[in-house]
Write an enzyme that holds these catalytic residues in place. Structure first.
Site, PDB file in Angstrom:
ATOM      1  N   HIS A 275      22.098  53.377 -74.101  1.00 32.78           N
ATOM      2  CA  HIS A 275      21.601  54.330 -75.108  1.00 32.78           C
ATOM      3  C   HIS A 275      22.493  54.325 -76.348  1.00 32.78           C
ATOM      4  O   HIS A 275      22.007  54.402 -77.481  1.00 32.78           O
ATOM      5  CB  HIS A 275      21.598  55.760 -74.536  1.00 32.78           C
ATOM      6  CG  HIS A 275      20.695  55.955 -73.360  1.00 32.78           C
ATOM      7  ND1 HIS A 275      21.162  56.163 -72.087  1.00 32.78           N
ATOM      8  CD2 HIS A 275      19.345  55.995 -73.269  1.00 32.78           C
ATOM      9  CE1 HIS A 275      20.144  56.325 -71.253  1.00 32.78           C
ATOM     10  NE2 HIS A 275      19.029  56.226 -71.950  1.00 32.78           N
TER      11      HIS A 275
ATOM     12  N   GLN B 223       7.424  49.076 -71.693  1.00 26.63           N
ATOM     13  CA  GLN B 223       7.410  50.276 -72.546  1.00 26.63           C
ATOM     14  C   GLN B 223       7.574  49.897 -74.022  1.00 26.63           C
ATOM     15  O   GLN B 223       6.861  50.399 -74.898  1.00 26.63           O
ATOM     16  CB  GLN B 223       8.533  51.218 -72.119  1.00 26.63           C
ATOM     17  CG  GLN B 223       8.821  52.334 -73.102  1.00 26.63           C
ATOM     18  CD  GLN B 223       9.846  53.323 -72.591  1.00 26.63           C
ATOM     19  OE1 GLN B 223       9.548  54.143 -71.745  1.00 26.63           O
ATOM     20  NE2 GLN B 223      11.062  53.278 -73.115  1.00 26.63           N
TER      21      GLN B 223
HETATM   22  O1  PAF Z   1      12.865  55.227 -72.080  1.00 24.47           O
HETATM   23  C1  PAF Z   1      12.927  56.466 -71.951  1.00 24.47           C
HETATM   24  O2  PAF Z   1      13.994  57.045 -71.731  1.00 24.47           O
HETATM   25  C2  PAF Z   1      11.654  57.292 -72.037  1.00 24.47           C
HETATM   26  O3  PAF Z   1      10.584  56.622 -71.476  1.00 24.47           O
HETATM   27  C3  PAF Z   1      11.336  57.743 -73.479  1.00 24.47           C
HETATM   28  C4  PAF Z   1      11.043  56.563 -74.391  1.00 24.47           C
HETATM   29  C5  PAF Z   1      12.493  58.555 -74.036  1.00 24.47           C
HETATM   30  C6  PAF Z   1      10.093  58.644 -73.479  1.00 24.47           C
HETATM   31  O4  PAF Z   1      10.279  59.779 -72.700  1.00 24.47           O
END
Ligand code: PAF
Length: 283
Positions: free
Chosen positions: A40, A156
């Site tokens: 992150h 995603q």
């Molecule tokens: O990847 C994540 O942590 C989640 O899927 C996100 C993109 C924050 C959406 O809740």
């Protein structure tokens, strides 16, 4: 928190973002569910690298978890997250509660078709609708110039890219490389569920994906054969389930038999109670 502002309402988020914009700054949104790790933080650094003001959202989104998934157990550590974000140079954190994100029963869902049909979807029905809908809401709330997402959640990332393109959202989606532990395991908030023996086994995932990528990159070798050998090796190494391990087109995510262009080896597995996903580019 000296340089980090924390807001919990959409109105406060918009006011803070407007102030940055009035000062001529661009906004880079890093959506997260908290329990932050180096992966992150690399997204925050990505925003700083583009000279964006990094704005991070922390929201464990209930609508992307299935009824038997780990929503209740999902790790939450807001104080730790805020300390890491401040240290990384994040300027603004949006940490809403459920009622702020979903004040009314949702009559609207964002659904991306086709690329949500394979890979993770059959075992996580509704997951990508939950992701696409919450990401749309977060983008509409923060209105960033850029949104930063990790390549670790490759399906995603492709879903979000396609959604932004199809809906003509004026936002650039920046995919950032997966950050790995020294033994190759992709960083994930769920890695903390792994016991010591499982953690040692987990490193085999990246190794097997790399072996498949190496085998199929010449375009001559069968992707199915290489993927099935890797799945067997993972089960022998101690993985409990290989949900899928396959080579796909890097954009459409269609399964490939031979690599002729940009491709990705993608996998989802279970090790004890932990679901581990990973992917790697076929160069
Ligand atoms: O990847 C994540 O942590 C989640 O899927 C996100 C993109 C924050 C959406 O809740």
């Amino acid at each position: 928190m000296k340089d980090l502002t924390i807001v919990r309402t959409v109105a406060d988020l918009r006011r803070e973002v407007a102030a940055f914009r009035t000062a001529g700054r661009t906004i880079g949104l890093v959506p997260t569910m908290g329990a932050l790790h180096e992966g992150h933080i690399s997204l925050v650094r990505g925003a700083l690298g583009h000279s964006d003001v990094p704005v991070t959202s922390i929201f464990v989104n209930p609508t992307q978890f299935g009824p038997n998934e780990d929503f209740g157990a999902y790790p939450r550590d807001e104080a730790g997250d805020l300390a890491k974000l401040e240290e990384a140079g994040c300027r603004l954190v949006f940490a809403p509660g459920k009622d702020e994100m979903y004040p009314d029963p949702q009559l609207t869902t964002v659904h991306v078709s086709e690329i949500t049909e394979g890979l993770c979807s059959p075992l996580r029905p509704g997951h990508f609708d939950g992701v696409a809908t919450v990401v749309t809401k977060l983008l509409m709330m923060a209105m960033p110039e850029r949104g930063y997402f990790g390549e670790k959640d490759y399906q995603q990332l492709q879903v979000i890219r396609r959604m932004v393109r199809d809906l003509a959202m004026p936002i650039e989606i920046v995919g950032m490389p997966t950050v790995r532990e020294p033994d190759g395991l992709a960083m994930s908030s769920r890695n903390r569920y792994l016991g010591t023996a499982e953690r040692a086994t987990a490193r085999a995932l990246h190794r097997q994906l790399s072996a498949v990528a190496e085998t199929v990159r010449d375009g001559q070798s069968s992707c199915t054969a290489a993927a099935s050998a890797a799945a067997k090796a993972l089960l022998s190494a101690g993985f409990d389930v290989v949900e899928y391990l396959t080579v796909v087109d890097a954009e459409s995510l269609h399964p490939l038999e031979r690599v002729t262009g940009p491709a990705r080896v993608v996998a989802a597995t279970r090790l004890g109670r932990t679901r581990l996903i990973d992917n790697i580019a076929v160069d």
